[in-house]
Write a protein that holds these residues in place. Structure first.
Motif, PDB file in Angstrom:
ATOM      1  N   LYS A  16       0.818  -1.219   0.000  1.00  0.00           N
ATOM      2  CA  LYS A  16       0.000   0.000   0.000  1.00  0.00           C
ATOM      3  C   LYS A  16       0.850   1.267   0.000  1.00  0.00           C
ATOM      4  CE  LYS A  16      -0.634   0.069   5.063  1.00  0.00           C
ATOM      5  NZ  LYS A  16       0.169  -1.154   5.319  1.00  0.00           N
ATOM      6  N   ASN A  17       2.060   1.165   0.535  1.00  0.00           N
ATOM      7  CA  ASN A  17       2.901   2.357   0.646  1.00  0.00           C
ATOM      8  C   ASN A  17       3.835   2.575  -0.546  1.00  0.00           C
ATOM      9  OD1 ASN A  17       2.064   3.543   3.044  1.00  0.00           O
ATOM     10  ND2 ASN A  17       3.372   2.231   4.308  1.00  0.00           N
ATOM     11  N   ILE A  18       3.780   1.706  -1.526  1.00  0.00           N
ATOM     12  CA  ILE A  18       4.763   1.833  -2.602  1.00  0.00           C
ATOM     13  C   ILE A  18       4.626   3.157  -3.350  1.00  0.00           C
ATOM     14  CG2 ILE A  18       3.418   0.685  -4.425  1.00  0.00           C
ATOM     15  CD1 ILE A  18       6.211  -0.769  -5.029  1.00  0.00           C
ATOM     16  N   TYR A  19       3.412   3.620  -3.521  1.00  0.00           N
ATOM     17  CA  TYR A  19       3.233   4.924  -4.177  1.00  0.00           C
ATOM     18  C   TYR A  19       3.777   6.039  -3.300  1.00  0.00           C
ATOM     19  CZ  TYR A  19       1.117   9.185  -5.904  1.00  0.00           C
ATOM     20  OH  TYR A  19       0.938  10.473  -6.351  1.00  0.00           O
ATOM     21  N   TRP A  20       3.458   5.968  -2.000  1.00  0.00           N
ATOM     22  CA  TRP A  20       3.883   7.047  -1.103  1.00  0.00           C
ATOM     23  C   TRP A  20       5.389   7.046  -0.895  1.00  0.00           C
ATOM     24  CZ3 TRP A  20       0.872  10.851  -0.838  1.00  0.00           C
ATOM     25  CH2 TRP A  20      -0.514  10.660  -0.922  1.00  0.00           C
ATOM     26  N   PHE A  21       6.009   5.883  -0.863  1.00  0.00           N
ATOM     27  CA  PHE A  21       7.469   5.847  -0.783  1.00  0.00           C
ATOM     28  C   PHE A  21       8.088   6.536  -2.008  1.00  0.00           C
ATOM     29  CE2 PHE A  21       7.502   1.796   2.034  1.00  0.00           C
ATOM     30  CZ  PHE A  21       7.460   2.579   3.180  1.00  0.00           C
ATOM     31  N   SER A  22       7.529   6.261  -3.176  1.00  0.00           N
ATOM     32  CA  SER A  22       8.066   6.880  -4.388  1.00  0.00           C
ATOM     33  C   SER A  22       7.859   8.393  -4.362  1.00  0.00           C
ATOM     34  CB  SER A  22       7.420   6.273  -5.638  1.00  0.00           C
ATOM     35  OG  SER A  22       6.026   6.553  -5.700  1.00  0.00           O
ATOM     36  N   ARG A  23       6.697   8.841  -3.862  1.00  0.00           N
ATOM     37  CA  ARG A  23       6.449  10.276  -3.771  1.00  0.00           C
ATOM     38  C   ARG A  23       7.410  10.929  -2.791  1.00  0.00           C
ATOM     39  NH1 ARG A  23       6.011  13.303  -5.572  1.00  0.00           N
ATOM     40  NH2 ARG A  23       4.529  14.807  -4.743  1.00  0.00           N
ATOM     41  N   HIS A  24       7.622  10.284  -1.642  1.00  0.00           N
ATOM     42  CA  HIS A  24       8.544  10.855  -0.661  1.00  0.00           C
ATOM     43  C   HIS A  24       9.956  10.978  -1.252  1.00  0.00           C
ATOM     44  CE1 HIS A  24       5.244  10.378   1.930  1.00  0.00           C
ATOM     45  NE2 HIS A  24       5.552   9.223   2.492  1.00  0.00           N
ATOM     46  N   LEU A  25      10.382   9.957  -1.945  1.00  0.00           N
ATOM     47  CA  LEU A  25      11.746   9.940  -2.477  1.00  0.00           C
ATOM     48  C   LEU A  25      11.935  10.945  -3.609  1.00  0.00           C
ATOM     49  CD1 LEU A  25      12.332   6.074  -2.491  1.00  0.00           C
ATOM     50  CD2 LEU A  25      13.579   7.760  -1.108  1.00  0.00           C
ATOM     51  N   LEU A  26      10.832  11.363  -4.231  1.00  0.00           N
ATOM     52  CA  LEU A  26      10.937  12.282  -5.363  1.00  0.00           C
ATOM     53  C   LEU A  26      10.327  13.651  -5.074  1.00  0.00           C
ATOM     54  CD1 LEU A  26      10.089   9.713  -8.180  1.00  0.00           C
ATOM     55  CD2 LEU A  26      12.314  10.743  -7.717  1.00  0.00           C
ATOM     56  N   ASN A  27       9.920  13.865  -3.840  1.00  0.00           N
ATOM     57  CA  ASN A  27       9.311  15.140  -3.450  1.00  0.00           C
ATOM     58  C   ASN A  27      10.414  16.148  -3.133  1.00  0.00           C
ATOM     59  OD1 ASN A  27       8.236  17.263  -1.671  1.00  0.00           O
ATOM     60  ND2 ASN A  27       6.340  16.094  -1.750  1.00  0.00           N
ATOM     61  N   THR A  28      10.479  17.205  -3.910  1.00  0.00           N
ATOM     62  CA  THR A  28      11.535  18.213  -3.741  1.00  0.00           C
ATOM     63  C   THR A  28      11.263  19.131  -2.566  1.00  0.00           C
ATOM     64  OG1 THR A  28      11.971  18.198  -6.123  1.00  0.00           O
ATOM     65  CG2 THR A  28      12.772  20.089  -4.875  1.00  0.00           C
ATOM     66  N   GLN A  30       9.346  18.953   0.242  1.00  0.00           N
ATOM     67  CA  GLN A  30       9.314  18.439   1.612  1.00  0.00           C
ATOM     68  C   GLN A  30      10.540  17.617   1.989  1.00  0.00           C
ATOM     69  OE1 GLN A  30       5.048  16.822   1.233  1.00  0.00           O
ATOM     70  NE2 GLN A  30       5.167  17.363   3.402  1.00  0.00           N
ATOM     71  N   TYR A  31      11.061  16.854   0.992  1.00  0.00           N
ATOM     72  CA  TYR A  31      12.091  15.885   1.341  1.00  0.00           C
ATOM     73  C   TYR A  31      13.382  16.008   0.527  1.00  0.00           C
ATOM     74  CZ  TYR A  31       7.921  13.832   3.456  1.00  0.00           C
ATOM     75  OH  TYR A  31       6.771  13.624   4.188  1.00  0.00           O
ATOM     76  N   GLY A  32      13.457  16.978  -0.356  1.00  0.00           N
ATOM     77  CA  GLY A  32      14.704  17.198  -1.087  1.00  0.00           C
ATOM     78  C   GLY A  32      14.930  16.290  -2.283  1.00  0.00           C
ATOM     79  N   ALA A  33      13.925  15.475  -2.643  1.00  0.00           N
ATOM     80  CA  ALA A  33      14.014  14.593  -3.821  1.00  0.00           C
ATOM     81  C   ALA A  33      15.301  13.783  -3.831  1.00  0.00           C
ATOM     82  CB  ALA A  33      13.890  15.410  -5.104  1.00  0.00           C
ATOM     83  N   LEU A  34      15.614  13.143  -2.704  1.00  0.00           N
ATOM     84  CA  LEU A  34      16.851  12.357  -2.614  1.00  0.00           C
ATOM     85  C   LEU A  34      16.840  11.161  -3.563  1.00  0.00           C
ATOM     86  CD1 LEU A  34      17.571  12.355   1.234  1.00  0.00           C
ATOM     87  CD2 LEU A  34      18.487  13.843  -0.541  1.00  0.00           C
ATOM     88  N   GLY A  35      15.645  10.672  -3.869  1.00  0.00           N
ATOM     89  CA  GLY A  35      15.562   9.554  -4.805  1.00  0.00           C
ATOM     90  C   GLY A  35      16.072   9.903  -6.184  1.00  0.00           C
ATOM     91  N   LYS A  36      16.105  11.208  -6.478  1.00  0.00           N
ATOM     92  CA  LYS A  36      16.618  11.667  -7.763  1.00  0.00           C
ATOM     93  C   LYS A  36      18.042  12.189  -7.639  1.00  0.00           C
ATOM     94  CE  LYS A  36      14.495  15.247  -9.360  1.00  0.00           C
ATOM     95  NZ  LYS A  36      13.460  16.101  -9.992  1.00  0.00           N
ATOM     96  N   SER A  37      18.281  13.048  -6.663  1.00  0.00           N
ATOM     97  CA  SER A  37      19.598  13.684  -6.543  1.00  0.00           C
ATOM     98  C   SER A  37      20.650  12.788  -5.910  1.00  0.00           C
ATOM     99  CB  SER A  37      19.476  14.974  -5.721  1.00  0.00           C
ATOM    100  OG  SER A  37      19.027  14.695  -4.405  1.00  0.00           O
ATOM    101  N   LYS A  38      20.214  11.810  -5.106  1.00  0.00           N
ATOM    102  CA  LYS A  38      21.155  10.908  -4.431  1.00  0.00           C
ATOM    103  C   LYS A  38      20.845   9.450  -4.776  1.00  0.00           C
ATOM    104  CE  LYS A  38      23.067  14.396  -2.324  1.00  0.00           C
ATOM    105  NZ  LYS A  38      24.451  14.828  -2.656  1.00  0.00           N
ATOM    106  N   GLU A  39      20.545   9.241  -6.037  1.00  0.00           N
ATOM    107  CA  GLU A  39      20.121   7.906  -6.473  1.00  0.00           C
ATOM    108  C   GLU A  39      21.158   6.834  -6.156  1.00  0.00           C
ATOM    109  OE1 GLU A  39      20.201   5.861 -10.711  1.00  0.00           O
ATOM    110  OE2 GLU A  39      18.607   7.384 -10.622  1.00  0.00           O
ATOM    111  N   ILE A  40      22.419   7.065  -6.481  1.00  0.00           N
ATOM    112  CA  ILE A  40      23.458   6.054  -6.280  1.00  0.00           C
ATOM    113  C   ILE A  40      23.630   5.741  -4.800  1.00  0.00           C
ATOM    114  CG2 ILE A  40      25.928   5.574  -6.525  1.00  0.00           C
ATOM    115  CD1 ILE A  40      25.915   7.213  -9.070  1.00  0.00           C
ATOM    116  N   VAL A 116      10.772   1.328  -9.122  1.00  0.00           N
ATOM    117  CA  VAL A 116       9.913   2.460  -9.477  1.00  0.00           C
ATOM    118  C   VAL A 116      10.732   3.736  -9.658  1.00  0.00           C
ATOM    119  CG1 VAL A 116       7.973   3.914  -8.769  1.00  0.00           C
ATOM    120  CG2 VAL A 116       7.907   1.456  -8.322  1.00  0.00           C
ATOM    121  N   VAL A 117      11.437   4.138  -8.609  1.00  0.00           N
ATOM    122  CA  VAL A 117      12.142   5.421  -8.633  1.00  0.00           C
ATOM    123  C   VAL A 117      13.285   5.445  -9.640  1.00  0.00           C
ATOM    124  CG1 VAL A 117      13.539   7.038  -7.278  1.00  0.00           C
ATOM    125  CG2 VAL A 117      11.498   5.992  -6.267  1.00  0.00           C
ATOM    126  N   VAL A 118      14.177   4.477  -9.564  1.00  0.00           N
ATOM    127  CA  VAL A 118      15.346   4.470 -10.463  1.00  0.00           C
ATOM    128  C   VAL A 118      14.944   4.343 -11.935  1.00  0.00           C
ATOM    129  CG1 VAL A 118      17.447   3.207 -11.116  1.00  0.00           C
ATOM    130  CG2 VAL A 118      16.969   3.689  -8.711  1.00  0.00           C
TER     131      VAL A 118
END
Length: 360
Positions: A16-28, A30-40, A116-118
């Motif tokens: 159920k949280n897979i969408y929200w985890f992806s949003r958190h990781l890509l939210n600039t 609130q969370y700095g979009a670490l899923g994008k800027s700190k992918e590695i 999802v994110v990568v």
């Protein structure tokens, strides 16, 4: 199945949280979009966590504590202490701490990052940030094949050429990554998953992908018609010039060129005159002549709101309208004794520019 029943099934799914985890990781914001800027770095953290979960010496409770602690430490290492990004990273840590309460949640977080994110990050890198390339290539092919008389066709379809090209590129990226995701789901063995769980992953991927594509489309904003004058001048190697010195009228003229007789002509390209009516109506004939401006040309692709009053009023001020050859407005005005001198067919545009610059 009722909406309430579906909602209950989703809430009972570990995915159920897979969408929200992806949003958190890509939210600039609130969370700095670490899923994008700190992918590695995040992928490295996921790898560490996956190895920890394989250790049989620890209980599940111990694994959960160690995995959450590891994730917190790794995220803190991605930002510099005392910075704005550090504050955003702490927001992410606090949110994940609340939402990761079981080992299944840890697994879902890892799946979200890897599947999802990568893939979305990589696909987004292939989506054009600018549609000029598609416009330029398509327009060049039209003129190469059909000749300068089809300049009007290029102008009228300019936006569509870019939009279609970019959407085709988006579509290819979506299909390619979606296909890969389906293959990855079929080999997902570290957690039990039902068809509903698979759909939660797939829809999270599509929903987040479409959200980011929408942002990129907004940034592209549709290739502005103003750039077409630059394309045409470059294609035909026409020399352009700057706005006449001290001419301070609030006019959005896209291109100026010097005529053989030393006077200047300005070209404005818009879908409709409505966007510039207030500005262009202020440029009277006397002011234009004072600055040796022979005419102002308007390349209009949608002339339904181009009334006779506008044509006559602006025409008397030295402004000319280039309209589609088959336009009802052009046909009507070109046969009218009071308006025929103020309208010209777009198929004649290149000839007119060349004639004014070179006299032939």
């Amino acid at each position: 199945m009722s909406t309430a029943t579906m909602h209950k099934r989703i809430e009972n799914s570990p995915f159920k949280n897979i969408y929200w985890f992806s949003r958190h990781l890509l939210n600039t914001d609130q969370y700095g979009a670490l899923g994008k800027s700190k992918e590695i770095q995040l992928l490295n953290a996921v790898s560490i966590i996956e190895n920890l979960m394989k250790q049989d010496e620890m209980t599940n409770e111990e694994k959960l504590l160690v995995c959450k602690s590891t994730l917190e430490k790794e995220i803190k290492l991605m930002v510099r202490e005392g910075t704005k990004n550090a504050g955003l990273a702490n927001n992410l840590i606090e949110t994940l701490d609340k939402e990761i309460s079981t080992l299944n949640d840890v697994i879902i977080f890892c799946i979200t990052m890897k599947y999802v994110v990568v893939p979305i990050n990589h696909a987004m890198a292939t989506v054009p940030a600018d549609d000029k390339e598609f416009c330029y290539k398509s327009a060049t092919n039209i003129l190469d094949t059909l000749g300068e008389e089809k300049a009007g066709l290029v102008i009228s379809t300019w936006d569509n050429l870019g939009v279609k090209g970019c959407l085709d590129a988006e579509r290819t990226a979506v299909v390619e990554e979606f296909t890969k995701l389906i293959d990855n789901l079929s080999s997902l063995n570290n957690i039990e998953h039902t068809s509903l769980d698979d759909n939660l992953i797939l829809t999270a991927f599509v929903q987040e992908f479409e959200r980011r594509l929408g942002q990129k489309r907004k940034a592209r904003g549709g290739n502005s018609l103003e750039t077409i004058t630059t394309f045409l001048f470059n294609y035909y190697k026409f020399p352009s010039t700057k706005m006449p010195n001290h001419f301070d009228q609030d006019l959005e003229v896209d291109k100026w060129f010097k005529c053989k007789d030393g006077w200047t002509i300005g070209i404005s390209c818009k879908r409709t005159l409505r966007e510039r009516w207030k500005q262009v109506s202020q440029a009277d004939r006397g002011t234009l002549s004072h600055f040796k401006i022979k005419e102002l040309w308007h390349l209009i692709t949608y002339d339904k709101d181009l009334s006779d009053d506008k044509i006559v009023r602006l025409g008397e001020q030295g402004q000319v309208f280039y309209l589609m050859d088959k336009s009802d407005t052009y046909k009507r005005c070109s046969e009218h004794i009071g308006m025929k001198d103020y309208v010209r067919p777009l198929s004649q545009l290149i000839y007119d520019i060349r004639f004014n610059i070179y006299g032939k």
